[in-house]
Write a protein that holds these residues in place. Sequence first.
Motif, short mmCIF file in Angstrom:
data_model
loop_
_atom_site.label_atom_id
_atom_site.label_comp_id
_atom_site.label_asym_id
_atom_site.label_seq_id
_atom_site.Cartn_x
_atom_site.Cartn_y
_atom_site.Cartn_z
N PRO A 156 85.36 90.29 66.44
CA PRO A 156 84.52 91.36 66.99
C PRO A 156 83.97 92.28 65.90
CG PRO A 156 86.85 91.81 67.39
CD PRO A 156 86.77 90.42 66.88
N GLY A 157 82.70 92.60 66.03
CA GLY A 157 82.07 93.53 65.09
C GLY A 157 81.64 92.90 63.78
N ARG A 158 81.91 91.62 63.59
CA ARG A 158 81.52 90.96 62.36
C ARG A 158 80.22 90.18 62.58
NH1 ARG A 158 83.47 93.19 58.24
NH2 ARG A 158 82.92 91.30 57.08
N PRO A 159 79.47 89.91 61.51
CA PRO A 159 78.20 89.20 61.68
C PRO A 159 78.37 87.76 62.19
CG PRO A 159 78.74 89.50 59.35
CD PRO A 159 79.68 90.36 60.11
N THR A 160 79.58 87.23 62.12
CA THR A 160 79.83 85.86 62.58
C THR A 160 80.33 85.81 64.02
OG1 THR A 160 82.10 85.95 61.70
CG2 THR A 160 80.37 85.09 60.25
N ALA A 161 80.45 86.96 64.68
CA ALA A 161 81.15 87.03 65.97
C ALA A 161 80.50 86.20 67.07
CB ALA A 161 81.26 88.48 66.42
N GLY A 162 79.17 86.15 67.08
CA GLY A 162 78.50 85.42 68.15
C GLY A 162 78.39 86.23 69.43
N GLU A 163 78.19 85.55 70.55
CA GLU A 163 77.87 86.22 71.81
C GLU A 163 79.09 86.63 72.63
OE1 GLU A 163 75.21 83.84 74.11
OE2 GLU A 163 73.70 83.69 72.52
N PHE A 164 80.26 86.07 72.33
CA PHE A 164 81.41 86.31 73.19
C PHE A 164 82.26 87.48 72.70
CE2 PHE A 164 80.96 81.52 73.53
CZ PHE A 164 80.14 81.60 74.65
N LEU A 165 82.73 88.27 73.66
CA LEU A 165 83.61 89.37 73.35
C LEU A 165 85.06 88.92 73.42
CD1 LEU A 165 81.90 92.18 75.47
CD2 LEU A 165 81.72 91.82 72.99
N PRO A 166 85.94 89.57 72.65
CA PRO A 166 87.37 89.27 72.79
C PRO A 166 87.94 89.98 74.02
CG PRO A 166 87.05 90.96 71.13
CD PRO A 166 85.67 90.55 71.58
N ILE A 167 88.96 89.41 74.61
CA ILE A 167 89.64 90.06 75.74
C ILE A 167 91.13 90.13 75.44
CG2 ILE A 167 87.95 89.41 77.49
CD1 ILE A 167 89.75 87.09 78.28
N ASP A 168 91.77 91.16 75.97
CA ASP A 168 93.22 91.30 75.83
C ASP A 168 93.92 90.24 76.67
OD1 ASP A 168 92.98 93.51 74.15
OD2 ASP A 168 92.97 94.92 75.83
N THR A 169 95.15 89.94 76.31
CA THR A 169 95.91 88.92 77.01
C THR A 169 97.27 89.47 77.42
OG1 THR A 169 97.06 88.01 75.08
CG2 THR A 169 94.82 87.20 75.49
N SER A 170 98.06 88.64 78.09
CA SER A 170 99.40 89.04 78.50
C SER A 170 100.36 89.12 77.32
CB SER A 170 99.95 88.04 79.54
OG SER A 170 100.00 86.73 79.00
N PRO A 196 81.24 79.69 60.65
CA PRO A 196 81.12 81.07 61.08
C PRO A 196 79.67 81.54 61.16
CG PRO A 196 82.89 80.83 59.49
CD PRO A 196 82.14 79.53 59.50
N LYS A 197 78.85 81.07 60.23
CA LYS A 197 77.44 81.42 60.23
C LYS A 197 76.70 80.65 61.31
CE LYS A 197 73.33 81.66 57.27
NZ LYS A 197 72.77 81.39 55.92
N ILE A 198 75.94 81.36 62.12
CA ILE A 198 75.18 80.74 63.20
C ILE A 198 73.87 80.21 62.63
CG2 ILE A 198 74.10 81.14 65.45
CD1 ILE A 198 76.12 83.52 65.72
N ASN A 199 73.55 78.96 62.91
CA ASN A 199 72.36 78.36 62.30
C ASN A 199 71.09 78.72 63.07
OD1 ASN A 199 72.04 76.57 64.51
ND2 ASN A 199 73.29 74.99 63.53
N MET A 200 69.96 78.23 62.59
CA MET A 200 68.67 78.61 63.15
C MET A 200 68.45 78.05 64.56
SD MET A 200 66.24 76.15 60.79
CE MET A 200 64.75 76.80 61.53
N ASN A 201 69.30 77.13 64.99
CA ASN A 201 69.21 76.56 66.35
C ASN A 201 70.23 77.17 67.30
OD1 ASN A 201 67.12 74.63 65.71
ND2 ASN A 201 68.68 73.45 64.61
N ALA A 202 70.73 78.34 66.93
CA ALA A 202 71.74 79.04 67.74
C ALA A 202 73.00 78.18 67.89
CB ALA A 202 71.20 79.43 69.10
N GLY A 203 73.29 77.39 66.86
CA GLY A 203 74.47 76.55 66.88
C GLY A 203 75.37 76.82 65.69
N ARG A 204 76.48 76.14 65.68
CA ARG A 204 77.40 76.20 64.56
C ARG A 204 77.64 74.77 64.08
NH1 ARG A 204 79.91 81.44 64.45
NH2 ARG A 204 80.14 82.46 66.48
#
Length: 410
Positions: free
Chosen positions: A56-70, A322-330
């Motif tokens: 989270p908060g890094r340039p490599t994070a992508g579209e998904f947010l982290p969630i807390d767990t049990s 970690p770097k997202i490519n120009m096709n929105a892929g990894r």
Amino acid sequence: MSRRAMLGATGATLLGLQVRHLLAYAGTAGEQKAEHVILFWNGGGMSHIDTWDPKPGRPTAGEFLPIDTSAEGVQISEIFPELSKQMHHAALIRSIAGTQGAHGQATYNLQTSYTQTPNIQHPGIGSVVTHEKQKIGDLPAFVSISGRARKASYLGQRCEAYFVPRPGAQDPYLAFPEGITRTRGDRRLEILSKYNNRYASNKQAAALTATETAIDDAVTLMRSPALEAFELNTVPTTTLNRYGDTTFGRGALLAKRLIETGVRFVQVNRGGFDTHSNNFPAMRGHGQAMDSALASLIADLHENGMLKKTLIIMLSEFGRTPKINMNAGRDHWPNVFSCFLAGGGIQGGQVIGSSDADGFDPHDRPVQVADLHATICHTLGIDPDKEVLTPLQRPMKLVDNGTPVSELFS
């Protein structure tokens, strides 16, 4: 023999275990209780950042947010909301240091612990477990669902996986053809056995022995009441819906039923992780299929007391860039990636190792691929340094110099 001499001896053993493994086991939870393994193999290279190692908060994070767990302090990707509630039963390794960046070589390495060479074909981990653990009941000791597992190679036909192409579908090869009665079919099998025995008396062929083993196993399975474990049409609709009425959901549910019936090793295969483009919608789709199935599997095995006896592990051949490519892929990224484990005597609610801030390389506690295999062996009480002989009398270790990840058991 002095203590110094014992510890310095090359290949020294005590109680059948290599000294380095005895040292690795120090502080672990004593006798291991695992009897079964469920391996979820995600072919194609699953993104570590979009699953088990969010940034989270890094340039490599992508579209998904982290969630807390049990598990206190442990976060995973938002694509696993139901699984997050079971993370107190699970552990993550976030510092696997891979070496292979091509699909074929990496898959070989992750499934065998060995680096691929042209000189020999090594067996997969499922065949290793089948070779070392006594078979229970009539069902095959090793079952591969929705995809083929690695061959048993020099471990022989007895250690090959029984292939289930579609979980829940009836296997047409485990019944006599339409119009052939049980009496007539049994008579044909008797005649086949007589011909094979007559031929075998004059020939000593490994291929013939393997064929006889396959036929005997198939006939035993065909006649066994335990065959019902493969049938999902009697499963309550509520249960199937909880796992997900998808190929993956049915595969996870079938895996549960099989290990409850005595199967030692079940491999559930899923492809589609080679996300060079459109990584995020693809991973969201994977999450929708896998989330409820994995969560339900862990919850159900915990409830019926089987989780402590069953190691669940999810692996892929490498991570994604970690770097997202120009096709929105990894793209392919073997330098560091993650795996998920639950049950089998491991201590849940923890994370072993870490990647660096952006997920490019291991930051601390690098874990080698062979260490994962040694860990699986350890949970089952198998010595990973045991040697077996190939047909050419070449000694081969079950695992290529791995050491169990001892933190998982403390």
